[in-house]
Design a protein around this motif. Structure first.
Motif, PDB file in Angstrom:
ATOM      1  N   TYR A 119      -6.253 -51.181  23.766  1.00 33.97           N
ATOM      2  CA  TYR A 119      -6.078 -50.109  22.780  1.00 33.97           C
ATOM      3  C   TYR A 119      -5.567 -48.817  23.424  1.00 33.97           C
ATOM      4  N   LEU A 120      -5.439 -48.832  24.750  1.00 33.45           N
ATOM      5  CA  LEU A 120      -4.977 -47.619  25.434  1.00 33.45           C
ATOM      6  C   LEU A 120      -3.448 -47.570  25.439  1.00 33.45           C
ATOM      7  N   TYR A 121      -2.891 -46.413  25.761  1.00 30.64           N
ATOM      8  CA  TYR A 121      -1.426 -46.299  25.857  1.00 30.64           C
ATOM      9  C   TYR A 121      -0.893 -47.290  26.880  1.00 30.64           C
ATOM     10  N   SER A 122      -1.712 -47.583  27.882  1.00 29.89           N
ATOM     11  CA  SER A 122      -1.285 -48.426  29.011  1.00 29.89           C
ATOM     12  C   SER A 122      -1.476 -49.909  28.754  1.00 29.89           C
ATOM     13  N   ALA A 123      -1.699 -50.303  27.502  1.00 34.86           N
ATOM     14  CA  ALA A 123      -1.948 -51.717  27.191  1.00 34.86           C
ATOM     15  C   ALA A 123      -0.932 -52.629  27.889  1.00 34.86           C
ATOM     16  N   GLY A 124      -1.428 -53.623  28.579  1.00 29.60           N
ATOM     17  CA  GLY A 124      -0.543 -54.618  29.190  1.00 29.60           C
ATOM     18  C   GLY A 124       0.010 -54.222  30.548  1.00 29.60           C
ATOM     19  N   ILE A 125      -0.279 -53.005  31.005  1.00 26.57           N
ATOM     20  CA  ILE A 125       0.250 -52.521  32.283  1.00 26.57           C
ATOM     21  C   ILE A 125      -0.877 -52.559  33.321  1.00 26.57           C
ATOM     22  N   PRO A 126      -0.599 -53.060  34.530  1.00 21.24           N
ATOM     23  CA  PRO A 126      -1.675 -53.067  35.527  1.00 21.24           C
ATOM     24  C   PRO A 126      -2.145 -51.645  35.844  1.00 21.24           C
ATOM     25  N   ASP A 127      -3.401 -51.515  36.232  1.00 22.84           N
ATOM     26  CA  ASP A 127      -3.941 -50.198  36.587  1.00 22.84           C
ATOM     27  C   ASP A 127      -3.176 -49.613  37.771  1.00 22.84           C
ATOM     28  N   PRO A 128      -3.108 -48.274  37.866  1.00 23.29           N
ATOM     29  CA  PRO A 128      -2.434 -47.693  39.036  1.00 23.29           C
ATOM     30  C   PRO A 128      -3.188 -48.051  40.317  1.00 23.29           C
ATOM     31  N   ASP A 129      -2.424 -48.382  41.353  1.00 24.06           N
ATOM     32  CA  ASP A 129      -3.027 -48.669  42.659  1.00 24.06           C
ATOM     33  C   ASP A 129      -3.192 -47.378  43.440  1.00 24.06           C
ATOM     34  N   LEU A 130      -2.235 -46.471  43.228  1.00 25.88           N
ATOM     35  CA  LEU A 130      -2.192 -45.238  44.007  1.00 25.88           C
ATOM     36  C   LEU A 130      -1.929 -44.066  43.069  1.00 25.88           C
ATOM     37  N   VAL A 131      -2.765 -43.039  43.157  1.00 30.32           N
ATOM     38  CA  VAL A 131      -2.545 -41.805  42.388  1.00 30.32           C
ATOM     39  C   VAL A 131      -2.253 -40.680  43.391  1.00 30.32           C
ATOM     40  N   ILE A 132      -1.112 -40.042  43.213  1.00 28.91           N
ATOM     41  CA  ILE A 132      -0.686 -38.978  44.132  1.00 28.91           C
ATOM     42  C   ILE A 132      -0.816 -37.631  43.423  1.00 28.91           C
ATOM     43  N   ARG A 133      -1.444 -36.646  44.093  1.00 27.56           N
ATOM     44  CA  ARG A 133      -1.448 -35.296  43.536  1.00 27.56           C
ATOM     45  C   ARG A 133      -0.946 -34.309  44.573  1.00 27.56           C
ATOM     46  N   PRO A 134       0.247 -33.782  44.362  1.00 31.20           N
ATOM     47  CA  PRO A 134       0.721 -32.708  45.228  1.00 31.20           C
ATOM     48  C   PRO A 134       0.073 -31.382  44.822  1.00 31.20           C
ATOM     49  N   SER A 135       0.397 -30.331  45.512  1.00 28.98           N
ATOM     50  CA  SER A 135       0.046 -28.933  45.203  1.00 28.98           C
ATOM     51  C   SER A 135      -1.315 -28.480  45.716  1.00 28.98           C
ATOM     52  N   GLY A 136      -2.030 -29.346  46.405  1.00 28.71           N
ATOM     53  CA  GLY A 136      -3.273 -28.911  47.040  1.00 28.71           C
ATOM     54  C   GLY A 136      -4.514 -29.004  46.170  1.00 28.71           C
ATOM     55  N   GLU A 137      -4.343 -29.271  44.874  1.00 29.07           N
ATOM     56  CA  GLU A 137      -5.535 -29.408  44.024  1.00 29.07           C
ATOM     57  C   GLU A 137      -6.129 -30.789  44.256  1.00 29.07           C
ATOM     58  N   VAL A 138      -7.457 -30.823  44.290  1.00 25.99           N
ATOM     59  CA  VAL A 138      -8.126 -32.109  44.525  1.00 25.99           C
ATOM     60  C   VAL A 138      -8.978 -32.423  43.299  1.00 25.99           C
ATOM     61  N   ARG A 139      -8.294 -32.650  42.191  1.00 22.67           N
ATOM     62  CA  ARG A 139      -9.001 -33.002  40.952  1.00 22.67           C
ATOM     63  C   ARG A 139      -8.105 -33.882  40.105  1.00 22.67           C
ATOM     64  N   ILE A 140      -8.731 -34.510  39.109  1.00 20.27           N
ATOM     65  CA  ILE A 140      -8.034 -35.512  38.302  1.00 20.27           C
ATOM     66  C   ILE A 140      -7.387 -34.893  37.051  1.00 20.27           C
ATOM     67  N   SER A 141      -7.905 -33.737  36.607  1.00 20.96           N
ATOM     68  CA  SER A 141      -7.335 -33.021  35.458  1.00 20.96           C
ATOM     69  C   SER A 141      -7.021 -33.929  34.257  1.00 20.96           C
ATOM     70  N   ASN A 142      -7.970 -34.808  33.944  1.00 15.71           N
ATOM     71  CA  ASN A 142      -7.859 -35.614  32.709  1.00 15.71           C
ATOM     72  C   ASN A 142      -6.725 -36.645  32.737  1.00 15.71           C
TER      73      ASN A 142
END
Ligand code: IPE
Ligand code: IPE
Ligand code: MG
Length: 247
Positions: A181-204
């Motif tokens: 039911y999610l937008y990502s239906a049928g897509i494998p989960d992300p293996d790697l999440v990259i966040r540039p800019s020095g912030e260390v949070r997920i921000s939703n």
């Protein structure tokens, strides 16, 4: 002792074992502009160019899925002029992407509540969905007016409505069913999440999907993020040991 200048070490990436799905929080556009004495909107324009070049490079190296965070459900809090310039950029890159999709057989999807977009832009996203059904190349997902919590609430509402309509029973709900039911239906989960800019949070961002993703943070601002930075992130990913709760 003479001056020792270490040779810049080339990052080693094993391109035969790439993560299937890389997700990026494209952050730091405003600070990039500020450092140059430019308006924030110039940072967004530069960030959009970085998106174009990184997405093209990901396609070249054979990545299967690339998901980028372009505008969050919280970003409406920004000044109207900044928001409208981001929407303007979306339109420009959407028009361009349509040509590129046909040429490179790329799939392009949107995660987020697109009802808030001007009708003309919504039409374009319907078109990219339609074109995507014809191809099986890299899939790019652009998160626009996206929030991880909002996505889960929507999924829950739709499931509840399906229960009311007799299509499901509440006790049938499983993780797999909810994922559908999610937008990502049928897509494998992300293996790697990259966040540039020095912030260390997920921000939703991709709250459900990144349950077991590897995280990579860097101080580099998104408009400065290039192939070499991507290599660093991929190499870091390849050095990790993923255990998924096992030993
Ligand atoms: C990311 O860059 C783009 C969006 C959130 C739309 P920012 O605009 O958040 O840049 P900073 O964090 O202010 O530097
Ligand atoms: C996250 O960045 C959203 C996008 C990059 C689109 P923000 O700049 O909105 O996140 P916060 O406010 O620093 O947490
Ligand atoms: Mg930011």
């Amino acid at each position: 002792m003479g001056i020792f200048k270490p040779r810049k070490r080339q990052v080693q990436v094993d391109f035969d074992h790439l993560p299937r799905h890389v997700a990026i929080i494209m952050d730091g556009n405003g600070r990039w502009a500020k450092r140059r004495g430019l308006p924030r909107t110039a940072g967004h324009a530069a960030g959009a160019e970085t998106f174009r070049s990184i997405a093209t490079y990901c396609q070249t190296i054979g990545l299967e899925y690339l998901t980028v965070y372009a505008f969050s459900t919280e970003n409406w809090k920004r000044p109207a002029e900044e928001v409208s310039s981001i929407i303007g950029l979306l339109k420009k890159y959407l028009l361009e992407s349509i040509e590129k999709m046909e040429r490179d057989k790329i799939r392009l999807h949107f995660f987020g509540d697109l009802e808030a977009l001007p009708p003309e832009l919504r039409q374009l996203t319907v078109r990219t969905d339609d074109i995507s059904t014809r191809y099986d190349g890299m899939q790019v997902n652009v998160c626009f007016n996206y929030g991880g919590r909002d996505e889960i609430v929507r999924a829950a509402k739709t499931f509840a409505a399906d229960c009311q309509a007799g299509k499901h029973r509440p006790e049938e709900l499983t993780e797999a069913l909810l994922s559908g039911y999610l937008y990502s239906a049928g897509i494998p989960d992300p293996d790697l999440v990259i966040r540039p800019s020095g912030e260390v949070r997920i921000s939703n961002f991709l709250l459900w999907q990144s349950a077991y993703a590897e995280f990579y943070y860097t101080d580099v601002l998104w408009p400065d993020f290039d192939q070499e930075e991507l290599h660093k992130a991929l190499a870091a990913y390849q050095s990790r040991s993923r255990r998924f709760g096992g030993v």
